[in-house]
Design an enzyme around this catalytic site. Structure first.
Site, PDB file in Angstrom:
ATOM      1  N   ASN A 120      -6.154  -6.352   4.350  1.00 43.62           N
ATOM      2  CA  ASN A 120      -4.735  -6.567   4.284  1.00 43.62           C
ATOM      3  C   ASN A 120      -4.656  -7.966   3.171  1.00 43.62           C
ATOM      4  OD1 ASN A 120      -1.969  -5.982   4.476  1.00 43.62           O
ATOM      5  ND2 ASN A 120      -1.929  -7.672   5.895  1.00 43.62           N
ATOM      6  N   LYS A 121      -3.599  -8.221   2.789  1.00 42.16           N
ATOM      7  CA  LYS A 121      -3.459  -9.306   1.744  1.00 42.16           C
ATOM      8  C   LYS A 121      -4.224 -10.475   2.177  1.00 42.16           C
ATOM      9  CE  LYS A 121      -1.546  -9.355  -1.159  1.00 42.16           C
ATOM     10  NZ  LYS A 121      -2.245  -9.057  -2.248  1.00 42.16           N
ATOM     11  N   ARG A 169      -5.471  -0.053  -9.111  1.00 41.25           N
ATOM     12  CA  ARG A 169      -5.848  -1.137  -8.011  1.00 41.25           C
ATOM     13  C   ARG A 169      -6.967  -0.516  -7.175  1.00 41.25           C
ATOM     14  NH1 ARG A 169      -1.295  -4.458  -5.657  1.00 41.25           N
ATOM     15  NH2 ARG A 169      -3.032  -6.094  -5.498  1.00 41.25           N
ATOM     16  N   GLN A 194       4.509 -13.131  -1.751  1.00 36.01           N
ATOM     17  CA  GLN A 194       5.158 -12.067  -1.260  1.00 36.01           C
ATOM     18  C   GLN A 194       6.185 -12.306  -0.033  1.00 36.01           C
ATOM     19  OE1 GLN A 194       1.880 -11.942  -1.882  1.00 36.01           O
ATOM     20  NE2 GLN A 194       1.208  -9.958  -2.803  1.00 36.01           N
ATOM     21  N   ALA A 204       0.793  -1.292  -0.039  1.00 33.06           N
ATOM     22  CA  ALA A 204       0.103  -0.034   0.034  1.00 33.06           C
ATOM     23  C   ALA A 204       0.901   1.271  -0.046  1.00 33.06           C
ATOM     24  CB  ALA A 204      -0.951  -0.063   1.260  1.00 33.06           C
ATOM     25  N   ASP A 263      -3.781  -2.598   4.079  1.00 38.22           N
ATOM     26  CA  ASP A 263      -4.026  -1.755   2.838  1.00 38.22           C
ATOM     27  C   ASP A 263      -5.003  -0.640   2.921  1.00 38.22           C
ATOM     28  OD1 ASP A 263      -2.791  -4.650   1.815  1.00 38.22           O
ATOM     29  OD2 ASP A 263      -2.667  -3.189   0.205  1.00 38.22           O
TER      30      ASP A 263
END
Lengths: 350, 350
Positions: A246-247, A88, A195, A47, A236
């Site tokens: 978040n992810k 995004r 990631q 982010a 994020d």
């Protein structure tokens, strides 16, 4: 040491995060459209890094504008901002950075076009420099929550690669190490984009921090074995009530942390807090190309034609979040109050 | 339709599950040492299939023995059993099948060597045939727990590929479909070996069952969205108290199921129940080669030299298990009593 993103001779240089850890390739961008594509394709991700890339992308676009006067310039500038905002949907830092660039244009009505272009470039550079400073400040606050000899689980990459440098969650880890604490890290590999294995493992190894890689589905096992003391992840977008996007997989980690009575911390800058969004249900969740799930590079790992879901983020409800670490201090429950207070303080200073 | 394993002209034919779903290759084994290696390398996997492969491997080894008399035969036979038992530690079906083969040798003291060899081959074939019958019976019991229009989450592969055929958890799904129920399936990809994406997705697609593939860390998201009605998974070993070892990640799914008040079912044959083991903490957990985590085929996905953990299984405590589906009926809490009753019944009949 690597640089995630850099403004250099009126162009943007970024390390291609799709190729790490096997290839360390830097790409140079001279067209804002390519920067937008790079954000979309996750050459750069995380982010805060997306925010910096968007600001630099907008500045690059501003330099590209051929306009007779301010009015034409602003019209074209608006279009560039729109393209960048369409890359995004989930990380609010993207929109935050673009809005900030727009404010610069709006708040300098007297500047001639060329000077405004330079002012926009300057603002993008400020956002970059601020981001590193913010992360170090966040680390100082966060380190206080980390005991000596703690083993920290993290998910995805909220590191130097996800920011202008130093990192948010990994910034907390780095600060704890700098404070002389003996720290061990478990890194979830974080499917599908990996990631954790490709980026977090890579950058923590470079720093000599004791890191063990696991697949996402091993986190529960490690917690049950008593091997995890604390969870720290990035964000994020944080809604006004503390619900945090978040992810993908972060929510599962938070549920597991609750089950094992392990503190679960979010580390994120004020720019990640979106007071306009009341709760997590309103945060838009990006669904990405199913090929991220069905292939590793060019190797298929699923039968052709299988149905796939690929939400890139999930939302962790505020009740599962022990505290939110920001550069202005640590927010605790109730988040409605604590987050509002921190954001207002920021605006008062900013 | 494919066959997971088959006894054919005094050899064993197995589909190479490491290559699925992109390659459908059958391998023929004529040496028990190669069968042991195939179990270790996961050409064949899944607790019941490992049991069948071990029995057939032992039978193949028995055929390979050159012995002057029964005594020498038994000595060599014992060694073969030991090799086979050393392949994988967690799935108890391996040891169960080998013990059953040993009993055949012991219980037929009058048989000359050649006849005993044939009797052992026959026993391996019986174990194979029984396994399919057991799974179909398990499916009948399990289907009663599945409502029409249910969406079932499964982890790893407890399907035809994990057994002689039909499957345990996927057997329950197949039986529900055969009972006319509209069923949808979510399949966790199941890192690191990807049994979910490579095997479960593949065999359910072949059967035309509506299947959606997700990464392991998406299960919580799907549950929170209300998309999962019930979880059904297999087992590698069930302790006397109902604690269940199954593929790594199963424990996390069980915690998530509890959090979302979703029933969590285990489907496993009686041969998976190990009354000699009091609780899950005593079940040996295999740690496998870290390359399974750091590479996909030959593609590295993590930095070289990173520390990795790779436990292949975890243990789900009995309190998280709603019921255990066996071929003799459904065990509920308290499992100490219900499992003991079912196992004794089995021994009485067997």
């Amino acid at each position: 040491m690597f640089k995630t993103i850099e403004w250099k001779n009126n162009s943007i240089v970024m390390i291609d995060q799709r190729l790490l850890p096997t290839e360390e390739i830097y790409r140079t961008y001279t067209d804002f459209l390519d920067v937008a594509e790079a954000i979309r394709e996750m050459v750069v991700r995380g982010a805060p890094a997306i925010g910096v890339a968007a600001a630099m992308g907008v500045a690059l676009g501003a330099l590209q504008i051929n306009a007779k006067g301010r009015k034409e310039f602003l019209k074209k500038f608006e279009k560039i901002c729109k393209v960048m905002a369409g890359t995004r949907p989930t990380a609010v830092n993207l929109f935050w950075a673009i809005e900030r660039m727009k404010r610069v244009a709006k708040n300098n009505p007297k500047l001639p076009v060329e000077a405004l272009q330079q002012r926009l470039v300057q603002e993008a550079k400020i956002i970059y420099t601020e981001d590193i400073k913010i992360n170090k400040q966040m680390g100082k606050f966060g380190s206080k929550l980390i005991k000596n000899k703690a083993t920290i689980l993290t998910h995805c990459n909220a590191g130097a690669l996800a920011t202008a440098g130093y990192g948010t969650a990994l910034g907390v880890i780095r600060a704890a190490v700098e404070d002389g604490k003996k720290i061990k890290v478990f890194a979830d590999e974080t499917r599908p984009f990996l990631q954790g294995s490709r980026l977090t493992a890579w950058e923590l190894m470079k720093d000599g921090i004791d890191t063990t890689l696991i697949t996402d589905n091993m986190a529960g096992y490690m917690m049950k074995k008593g091997l995890i003391d604390v969870v720290v992840v990035g964000a994020d977008r944080i809604a006004a009530n503390g619900d945090t996007a978040n992810k993908i997989g972060t929510y599962s980690v938070a549920v597991l942390a609750k089950e094992h009575k392990i503190p679960f911390y979010i580390a994120a800058p004020i720019s990640t807090i979106d007071l306009k969004i009341k709760n997590g249900e309103k945060i838009p969740i990006e669904e990405r190309d199913i090929r991220e799930v069905t292939h590793i590079k060019d190797t298929p790992i699923a039968p052709a034609g299988i149905k796939v879901r690929n939400p890139a983020f999930d939302v962790t409800p505020n009740r599962l979040v022990t505290a939110i670490i920001t550069e202005r201090g640590i927010a605790k429950k109730s988040y409605e109050k604590s987050l509002k207070r921190l954001v207002k303080e920021d605006n008062a200073r900013g």
